[in-house]
Motif scaffolding. Structure first.
Motif, PDB file in Angstrom:
ATOM      1  N   HIS A 149       0.845  -1.189   0.000  1.00 12.52           N
ATOM      2  CA  HIS A 149       0.000   0.000   0.000  1.00 12.52           C
ATOM      3  C   HIS A 149       0.886   1.247   0.000  1.00 12.52           C
ATOM      4  O   HIS A 149       1.735   1.427   0.874  1.00 12.52           O
ATOM      5  CB  HIS A 149      -0.932   0.008   1.220  1.00 12.52           C
ATOM      6  N   TRP A 150       0.650   2.083  -0.985  1.00 20.68           N
ATOM      7  CA  TRP A 150       1.474   3.278  -1.166  1.00 20.68           C
ATOM      8  C   TRP A 150       0.987   4.446  -0.318  1.00 20.68           C
ATOM      9  O   TRP A 150      -0.207   4.611  -0.116  1.00 20.68           O
ATOM     10  CB  TRP A 150       1.415   3.734  -2.627  1.00 20.68           C
ATOM     11  N   MET A 151       1.943   5.265   0.090  1.00 21.46           N
ATOM     12  CA  MET A 151       1.627   6.589   0.644  1.00 21.46           C
ATOM     13  C   MET A 151       2.545   7.580  -0.078  1.00 21.46           C
ATOM     14  O   MET A 151       3.587   7.153  -0.606  1.00 21.46           O
ATOM     15  CB  MET A 151       1.872   6.591   2.148  1.00 21.46           C
ATOM     16  N   PRO A 152       2.191   8.858  -0.109  1.00 19.25           N
ATOM     17  CA  PRO A 152       3.111   9.793  -0.776  1.00 19.25           C
ATOM     18  C   PRO A 152       4.504   9.661  -0.143  1.00 19.25           C
ATOM     19  O   PRO A 152       4.632   9.581   1.087  1.00 19.25           O
ATOM     20  CB  PRO A 152       2.501  11.170  -0.478  1.00 19.25           C
ATOM     21  N   GLY A 153       5.523   9.579  -0.968  1.00 14.61           N
ATOM     22  CA  GLY A 153       6.885   9.426  -0.450  1.00 14.61           C
ATOM     23  C   GLY A 153       7.343   7.975  -0.330  1.00 14.61           C
ATOM     24  O   GLY A 153       8.494   7.722   0.005  1.00 14.61           O
ATOM     25  N   SER A 154       6.446   7.009  -0.623  1.00 11.16           N
ATOM     26  CA  SER A 154       6.872   5.607  -0.590  1.00 11.16           C
ATOM     27  C   SER A 154       7.685   5.292  -1.837  1.00 11.16           C
ATOM     28  O   SER A 154       7.441   5.848  -2.912  1.00 11.16           O
ATOM     29  CB  SER A 154       5.670   4.659  -0.570  1.00 11.16           C
ATOM     30  N   VAL A 155       8.600   4.356  -1.666  1.00 14.00           N
ATOM     31  CA  VAL A 155       9.428   3.887  -2.785  1.00 14.00           C
ATOM     32  C   VAL A 155       9.407   2.362  -2.795  1.00 14.00           C
ATOM     33  O   VAL A 155       9.509   1.732  -1.738  1.00 14.00           O
ATOM     34  CB  VAL A 155      10.906   4.358  -2.622  1.00 14.00           C
ATOM     35  N   ALA A 156       9.260   1.774  -3.979  1.00  8.13           N
ATOM     36  CA  ALA A 156       9.486   0.330  -4.151  1.00  8.13           C
ATOM     37  C   ALA A 156      10.625   0.177  -5.141  1.00  8.13           C
ATOM     38  O   ALA A 156      10.610   0.792  -6.210  1.00  8.13           O
ATOM     39  CB  ALA A 156       8.231  -0.367  -4.666  1.00  8.13           C
ATOM     40  N   PHE A 157      11.602  -0.612  -4.764  1.00 11.71           N
ATOM     41  CA  PHE A 157      12.760  -0.875  -5.621  1.00 11.71           C
ATOM     42  C   PHE A 157      12.757  -2.365  -5.900  1.00 11.71           C
ATOM     43  O   PHE A 157      13.127  -3.156  -5.047  1.00 11.71           O
ATOM     44  CB  PHE A 157      14.025  -0.428  -4.888  1.00 11.71           C
ATOM     45  N   TRP A 158      12.244  -2.761  -7.088  1.00  9.41           N
ATOM     46  CA  TRP A 158      12.084  -4.187  -7.331  1.00  9.41           C
ATOM     47  C   TRP A 158      13.127  -4.721  -8.308  1.00  9.41           C
ATOM     48  O   TRP A 158      13.734  -3.983  -9.064  1.00  9.41           O
ATOM     49  CB  TRP A 158      10.688  -4.498  -7.837  1.00  9.41           C
TER      50      TRP A 158
END
Ligand code: SIN
Length: 303
Positions: free
Chosen positions: A245-254
């Motif tokens: 679940h995203w929030m502003p400022g979240s990062v996913a590095f896949w």
């Protein structure tokens, strides 16, 4: 550094595993990375498939600088770029749109001879509810197959293509066509082993995906379809997945070599704006010596 939950301790960082795939990295400011932290994050991404970070404050220039710590940026040939920043692909859905980008299981760039390593996706505007991204572990998908199936897959290659998704004859909603371009570049297919040895972790990972895999090499599409359908249903079983679940400022590095992802399209009437930077990858090799042949490019006829 200690954290609750299934914590994996490295020297510089600690990560909390999310289940079969993914881990959250806490107390790391991506704009203040040391070389030792970069090396450990690289290893942790190979171990867990995708790393999540919260509360990051990154300008476009910061985002590019972070990406450059981890490798060479792949300038996406199909996505619309952020104005003034060709290195950043824009993943945008407006409130009045219904189609999204990435709304199906896939791993990016498997149609390239040397597929991109992964992406750093940064949330700028996200709905409060919905707009999550699902990830699936291709380590877990492979490990949970029978020995007989594993051994068969290790001797096979599969053909991947971008033509049916990004090419001139691809069928897609008009509102998505406006966000994608350069259809003439979608002419190249690639062949990869169906089970690869992950370049960082060394673990075997299933390497086919519903988005871009066309068929098993040397098999007809009709022969390939039931095997691929079985693998897709197996790999996407809930126990192999995690929902972020995203929030502003979240990062996913896949890591594309160890995971699939799926952008859930359940937030009509709201805007979602993400910035994605993709990094170049390594040549892929088969999981076992003498297994699938090495990756190669195939120039398809007719785009
Ligand atoms: C993508 O497939 O790269 C987009 C993922 C997302 O928007 O969550």
């Amino acid at each position: 550094m200690t954290m609750p939950g299934a914590t994996f301790q490295y020297e510089q960082i600690a990560v909390r595993a999310s289940g079969a795939v993914g881990a959250e990295v806490c107390e790391v400011d991506l704009s203040k990375l040391t070389d030792a932290m970069v090396a450990e994050l690289h290893r942790a991404r190979g171990d867990h498939g995708v790393l999540f970070f919260r509360d990051q404050v990154l300008s476009e220039a910061d985002h590019i600088a972070v990406a450059e710590r981890f490798g060479t940026i792949n300038v996406n040939r199909f996505f619309t770029a952020v104005d003034g920043f060709p290195q950043i692909a824009e993943v945008r859905k407006e409130a009045e749109q219904t189609a999204n980008i990435g709304g199906g299981w896939h791993t990016d760039h498997s149609y390239d001879e040397i597929p991109a390593m992964g992406s750093i996706l940064y949330a700028r505007e996200v709905p409060e509810v919905g707009g999550d991204t699902l990830f699936a572990s291709m380590y877990a998908a492979y490990d949970s197959l029978s020995e007989g199936m594993r051994s068969m897959l290790c001797s096979l290659n599969a053909v991947h293509s971008s033509r049916h998704v990004f090419g001139a004859r691809a069928e897609r909603p008009a509102e998505l066509s406006a966000r994608l371009g350069n259809q003439a570049a979608a002419t190249q297919d690639a062949v990869h082993p169906m089970v690869i040895r992950h370049p960082v972790s060394g673990r075997p990972a299933l390497y086919v995906n519903p988005g871009f895999t066309l068929r098993i090499e040397g098999w007809t599409p009709a022969e390939s379809a039931p095997v691929l359908a079985f693998l897709y249903a197996h790999a996407s079983r809930p126990e192999h997945t995690y929902r972020f679940h995203w929030m502003p400022g979240s990062v996913a590095f896949w890591d594309n070599r160890a995971t699939w992802h799926y952008a859930v399209n359940d937030y009509h009437g709201e805007r979602r704006l993400m910035h994605r930077i993709t990094l170049e990858g390594d040549a892929l090799s088969a999981a076992v010596p003498g297994g699938g042949a090495p990756s190669r490019a195939v120039h398809a006829v007719g785009g």
